[in-house]
Design an enzyme around this catalytic site. Structure first.
Site, PDB file in Angstrom:
ATOM      1  N   GLU A 164       3.788   2.648 -12.102  1.00  0.00           N
ATOM      2  CA  GLU A 164       4.713   3.014 -11.086  1.00  0.00           C
ATOM      3  C   GLU A 164       5.640   4.216 -11.643  1.00  0.00           C
ATOM      4  OE1 GLU A 164       4.581  -0.602  -8.053  1.00  0.00           O
ATOM      5  OE2 GLU A 164       6.495  -0.412  -9.450  1.00  0.00           O
ATOM      6  N   GLU A 365      -2.584  -3.156  -7.700  1.00  0.00           N
ATOM      7  CA  GLU A 365      -1.515  -4.245  -7.261  1.00  0.00           C
ATOM      8  C   GLU A 365      -1.570  -4.225  -5.849  1.00  0.00           C
ATOM      9  OE1 GLU A 365       2.707  -3.902  -8.363  1.00  0.00           O
ATOM     10  OE2 GLU A 365       2.013  -3.056 -10.349  1.00  0.00           O
TER      11      GLU A 365
END
Length: 471
Positions: A164, A365
């Site tokens: 991220e 995810e």
């Protein structure tokens, strides 16, 4: 779905392992994080000394993944377990631990997918150097990557350079080990920290491909497509800017090797000088030519709107970057923490990314947090099953109808562990870990209803999504 589609799930080891000072491990930024609570249910923040005790249960946890039929498992190698201070020599006990884990995954026929930075920068690098705001830390990181990849060469095929990465300025301490210096504006932080982590990513690509040319390397963003709150042109313009800066900037640079005009325009209009040498520009360009795929997390879509009360266009943009209004889409439901549920947002995002970058994509995810209790050794989590079923259906439409090239789907998560906010009340796993907030109980693992459902999904290659499990 194609026959080699990688079904599985993903873990953040720094949130799961515990054993936070065992076998030579050093403190990291997650261990020392001072948490800001999310709106929603009253939090139950935990320290990281035990977490889910994955450090001592990893074989049992992987056995459960094998029982579900996983084709792939994404996990993170905790930086401070390999280099306890970050600027020191490698810790053999840490390297051995992850090598044994990788060997066991390969023995079980589960593809390891390894993240190299996942909220785990050594705390020493933040306190001493201010994390990735200091380019010395990029050098330490490159050394760390070389150490890890050299040890696991030929055993790990899929690498993720940085978890991220686009959230580096939203949670700078956790994501990039950086604290905004006095006198540095939000705009300066946004420009320079994004630049530095992109250089770190590119250096990692360079090192991985040098050590193991056969490895497949991907960049990874925390993605949430923004939609306009209304159909006004003002809200659409605000949405366009927000998507550029949040969802596209990192991938634009990773795939082209250059900074896009909208980013250059943003900094030049504010008189911000970017510290990026010709050599670093060249590293970015070379890395873009060796990037194999793009990975992302997806939990929810978001909405945004114009700041009508702000007239100055630069101030308006800066307000959008720091927007804390938490606007809600009136068409969507949400979990107890206010995370809105939008399966077709995933289909939309897959199409946008594939149309924009023409690279294979990897969902690494996707999941829903729930408050759960063990009743007679069981957890009936129909809400989780419904969430994953709807998102998998949307994903299949993106692949089978829209033609998106997708490598795999990794759910968040295989078993319960602390959230990014060190929260134990919010659980994501297919397996329940028996611990409470203050009472650690016995840490025993229990298969939830979703465990058996996801096993069926994998067995049928995503064809049977019905919630008809006898449990």
């Amino acid at each position: 779905m194609r026959e080699d589609f990688l079904w599985g799930a993903a873990t953040s080891n720094v949130q799961a392992e515990g054993a936070y000072l065992s076998d030579g491990k050093g403190l990291n930024v997650y261990d020392t994080l001072v948490v800001t609570p999310e709106p929603g249910i009253e939090p139950q923040f935990c320290d990281t000394s035990v977490a889910s005790d994955h450090y001592h249960h990893w074989k049992e946890d992987i056995d459960l993944m094998a029982e579900m039929g996983f084709k792939a498992y994404r996990f993170s190698i905790v930086w401070s377990r390999i280099h306890p201070l970050g600027d020191d020599e490698a810790n053999e006990a840490g390297l051995k631990y992850y090598e044994e884990m990788v060997d066991y995954l390969n023995e079980k026929g589960i593809e390891p997918v390894v993240s190299l930075v996942h909220f785990d920068m050594p705390d020493h690098l933040m306190r001493t150097y201010n994390g990735f705001l200091n380019k010395k830390v990029i050098d330490f990181y490159a050394k760390h990557v070389e150490t890890v990849v050299s040890r696991l060469k030929g055993k790990v095929r899929y690498w993720l350079t940085y978890n991220e990465i686009n959230l580096c300025t939203h949670m700078p301490d956790l994501v990039s080990g950086a604290i905004q210096p006095d006198g540095m504006s939000d705009s300066q932080l946004f420009v320079q920290l994004n630049t530095n982590v992109l250089i770190a990513h590119a250096r990692a690509v360079e090192v991985i491909k040098k050590v193991d040319p056969q490895a497949k390397v991907g960049g990874m963003c925390g993605s949430s497509p923004y939609f306009p709150l209304t159909c006004t042109s003002e809200d659409n313009l605000a949405t366009h800017f927000k998507n550029q800066m949040h969802n596209y900037l990192m991938f634009d640079v990773m795939c082209s090797g250059t900074f896009p005009p909208y980013f250059e325009n943003y900094r030049k209009q504010r008189g911000i000088e970017m510290d990026c040498s010709e050599e670093e520009h060249e590293v970015l360009k070379k890395a873009s030519q060796h990037l194999d795929y793009l990975a992302f997390s997806y939990y929810q879509s978001s909405v945004t709107a114009d700041f009508a009360e702000i007239q100055d266009p630069l101030q308006k943009e800066d307000a959008l970057l720091k927007d804390q209004r938490r606007l809600k889409n009136p068409n969507l439901k949400a979990n107890a923490w206010g995370w809105q549920i939008d399966p077709n947002g995933l289909r939309y995002l897959l199409n946008v990314y594939y149309d924009r970058y023409h690279k294979p994509l990897f969902i690494v995810e996707n999941g829903i947090g729930r408050e759960e209790e063990l009743v007679d050794g069981k957890v009936v989590d129909d809400e989780r099953i419904a969430y994953h079923a709807a998102h998998i259906q949307a994903m299949k439409a993106a692949v089978e109808v829209d033609g998106v090239d997708l490598i795999g789907y990794l759910a968040w998560s295989p078993f319960d562990f602390l959230s990014s906010h060190k929260e134990i009340r919010k659980r994501y796993g297919f397996v329940y870990v028996n611990r409470g907030f203050e009472d650690l109980k016995d840490l025993k693992r229990y298969r939830k209803k979703s465990f058996w459902w996801y096993k069926k999904v994998i067995q049928t290659n995503g064809e049977d999504l019905k919630n008809n499990i006898e449990y």
